[in-house]
Design a protein around this motif. Structure first.
Motif, PDB file in Angstrom:
ATOM      1  N   ALA A 126       0.835  -1.196   0.000  1.00 35.03           N
ATOM      2  CA  ALA A 126       0.000   0.000   0.000  1.00 35.03           C
ATOM      3  C   ALA A 126       0.873   1.251   0.000  1.00 35.03           C
ATOM      4  CB  ALA A 126      -0.911  -0.012   1.235  1.00 35.03           C
ATOM      5  N   PRO A 127       0.292   2.391  -0.369  1.00 39.37           N
ATOM      6  CA  PRO A 127       1.054   3.653  -0.298  1.00 39.37           C
ATOM      7  C   PRO A 127       1.391   4.007   1.145  1.00 39.37           C
ATOM      8  CG  PRO A 127      -0.933   3.912  -1.648  1.00 39.37           C
ATOM      9  CD  PRO A 127      -1.037   2.593  -0.959  1.00 39.37           C
ATOM     10  N   ASP A 128       2.539   4.639   1.331  1.00 37.68           N
ATOM     11  CA  ASP A 128       2.958   5.113   2.649  1.00 37.68           C
ATOM     12  C   ASP A 128       3.442   6.547   2.488  1.00 37.68           C
ATOM     13  OD1 ASP A 128       3.917   3.977   5.557  1.00 37.68           O
ATOM     14  OD2 ASP A 128       5.232   5.566   4.820  1.00 37.68           O
ATOM     15  N   SER A 129       2.901   7.463   3.291  1.00 39.36           N
ATOM     16  CA  SER A 129       3.206   8.887   3.131  1.00 39.36           C
ATOM     17  C   SER A 129       4.658   9.222   3.430  1.00 39.36           C
ATOM     18  CB  SER A 129       2.288   9.726   4.029  1.00 39.36           C
ATOM     19  OG  SER A 129       2.473   9.352   5.381  1.00 39.36           O
ATOM     20  N   GLN A 130       5.321   8.415   4.249  1.00 44.50           N
ATOM     21  CA  GLN A 130       6.706   8.707   4.623  1.00 44.50           C
ATOM     22  C   GLN A 130       7.726   7.859   3.876  1.00 44.50           C
ATOM     23  OE1 GLN A 130       7.438   8.789   8.847  1.00 44.50           O
ATOM     24  NE2 GLN A 130       5.451   9.701   9.285  1.00 44.50           N
ATOM     25  N   HIS A 131       7.371   6.633   3.519  1.00 44.69           N
ATOM     26  CA  HIS A 131       8.349   5.704   2.957  1.00 44.69           C
ATOM     27  C   HIS A 131       7.926   5.112   1.610  1.00 44.69           C
ATOM     28  CE1 HIS A 131      10.702   5.697   6.681  1.00 44.69           C
ATOM     29  NE2 HIS A 131       9.526   5.784   7.287  1.00 44.69           N
ATOM     30  N   ILE A 132       6.995   5.722   0.914  1.00 48.53           N
ATOM     31  CA  ILE A 132       6.493   5.318  -0.406  1.00 48.53           C
ATOM     32  C   ILE A 132       5.659   4.041  -0.341  1.00 48.53           C
ATOM     33  CG2 ILE A 132       7.043   4.777  -2.819  1.00 48.53           C
ATOM     34  CD1 ILE A 132       9.617   6.357  -2.499  1.00 48.53           C
ATOM     35  N   LEU A 133       6.216   2.970   0.248  1.00 49.46           N
ATOM     36  CA  LEU A 133       5.530   1.678   0.310  1.00 49.46           C
ATOM     37  C   LEU A 133       5.417   1.190   1.744  1.00 49.46           C
ATOM     38  CD1 LEU A 133       7.477  -0.355  -2.419  1.00 49.46           C
ATOM     39  CD2 LEU A 133       5.333   0.860  -2.742  1.00 49.46           C
ATOM     40  N   ARG A 134       4.390   0.398   1.973  1.00 47.00           N
ATOM     41  CA  ARG A 134       4.305  -0.377   3.210  1.00 47.00           C
ATOM     42  C   ARG A 134       3.509  -1.631   2.907  1.00 47.00           C
ATOM     43  NH1 ARG A 134       0.805   3.874   6.721  1.00 47.00           N
ATOM     44  NH2 ARG A 134      -1.228   3.618   5.773  1.00 47.00           N
ATOM     45  N   LEU A 135       3.746  -2.650   3.695  1.00 45.81           N
ATOM     46  CA  LEU A 135       3.024  -3.907   3.533  1.00 45.81           C
ATOM     47  C   LEU A 135       1.990  -4.009   4.648  1.00 45.81           C
ATOM     48  CD1 LEU A 135       3.191  -6.611   1.793  1.00 45.81           C
ATOM     49  CD2 LEU A 135       4.163  -7.589   3.870  1.00 45.81           C
ATOM     50  N   VAL A 136       0.730  -4.136   4.277  1.00 44.33           N
ATOM     51  CA  VAL A 136      -0.342  -4.293   5.262  1.00 44.33           C
ATOM     52  C   VAL A 136      -0.559  -5.782   5.473  1.00 44.33           C
ATOM     53  CG1 VAL A 136      -2.744  -3.797   5.823  1.00 44.33           C
ATOM     54  CG2 VAL A 136      -1.401  -2.131   4.517  1.00 44.33           C
ATOM     55  N   ALA A 137      -0.255  -6.251   6.672  1.00 47.61           N
ATOM     56  CA  ALA A 137      -0.315  -7.684   6.973  1.00 47.61           C
ATOM     57  C   ALA A 137      -1.718  -8.243   6.765  1.00 47.61           C
ATOM     58  CB  ALA A 137       0.149  -7.933   8.403  1.00 47.61           C
ATOM     59  N   SER A 138      -1.785  -9.395   6.075  1.00 49.41           N
ATOM     60  CA  SER A 138      -3.073 -10.062   5.882  1.00 49.41           C
ATOM     61  C   SER A 138      -3.583 -10.652   7.189  1.00 49.41           C
ATOM     62  CB  SER A 138      -2.933 -11.171   4.836  1.00 49.41           C
ATOM     63  OG  SER A 138      -2.598 -10.623   3.592  1.00 49.41           O
ATOM     64  N   GLU A 139      -2.649 -11.119   8.013  1.00 45.72           N
ATOM     65  CA  GLU A 139      -2.996 -11.634   9.343  1.00 45.72           C
ATOM     66  C   GLU A 139      -2.212 -10.830  10.372  1.00 45.72           C
ATOM     67  OE1 GLU A 139      -5.336 -13.746  10.060  1.00 45.72           O
ATOM     68  OE2 GLU A 139      -5.777 -14.033   7.926  1.00 45.72           O
ATOM     69  N   PRO A 140      -2.884 -10.228  11.347  1.00 47.70           N
ATOM     70  CA  PRO A 140      -2.187  -9.394  12.331  1.00 47.70           C
ATOM     71  C   PRO A 140      -1.259 -10.224  13.214  1.00 47.70           C
ATOM     72  CG  PRO A 140      -4.445  -9.789  13.015  1.00 47.70           C
ATOM     73  CD  PRO A 140      -4.307 -10.384  11.644  1.00 47.70           C
TER      74      PRO A 140
END
Length: 196
Positions: A131-145
């Motif tokens: 997903a987009p990240d305002s500070q680091h361009i990319l981030r991964l949103v975990a499917s399972e927390p």
């Protein structure tokens, strides 16, 4: 009828032409953004990719499935976010070490909670959606927390701003208003001259 004020007319026409140009540019941007969003929509049906160590600005893999091996959590940040049920709270983002002492690292949304306190998690393999990240361009949103957190709301293309059409309409309105004001001022000037 008096002659047109040359200097003022040139300035007004230049301003109107600029505003129309900006409106056309925003229409082009709206078309580009719609194509980009269609690409993002199709990304969820594509196979998973390796998490990019150095993202390429012209080809960001937003909304693609991927995974990150978080070797160590170097820092946490909590940002306002929603869980999978749409409740407001805090999304917990781990800044992960990914390879060697100077590896590129990765931002991983580990999950959601009502508290902004850092969770206790030292890292592991995480599957998710880029997903987009305002500070680091990319981030991964975990499917399972992880670490007892709840599942964060999955990234959605609806969160990507697409207001270029509105900006285009504004620029065209500004151009029209500038012309109306110019003609009203010209009419008032001619009326005053006729009475003199």
């Amino acid at each position: 009828m008096k002659r047109l004020p040359i200097f003022v007319t040139i300035i007004v026409l230049a301003a109107v032409a600029t505003m129309i140009g900006l409106g056309i540019w925003q229409l082009q941007r709206a078309e580009w953004k719609n194509e980009l969003l269609a690409t993002y929509e199709a990304a969820s049906d594509q196979p998973a990719i390796s998490y990019p160590s150095v993202p390429v600005a012209d080809d960001l893999p937003y909304f693609r499935r991927s995974s990150v091996n978080c070797l160590e959590v170097l820092a946490w940040r909590a940002v306002s976010g929603r869980n999978a049920n749409g409740q407001s709270g805090w999304a917990h983002i781990a800044h992960c070490k990914t390879a060697g002492a100077e590896g590129p690292g990765a931002q991983v949304v580990a999950g959601w909670s009502r508290s902004s306190d850092d969770p206790e998690w030292s890292g592991d393999l995480v599957d998710g959606i880029i997903a987009p990240d305002s500070q680091h361009i990319l981030r991964l949103v975990a499917s399972e927390p992880v670490a007892g957190l709840q599942k964060s709301q999955e990234p959605s293309t609806e969160d990507v701003p697409n207001n270029h059409m509105g900006y285009a309409v504004q620029w065209f309105l500004f151009a029209g208003i500038a012309l109306v004001i110019y003609f009203l001022a010209l009419r008032g000037r001619n009326s005053a001259a006729a009475k003199a």
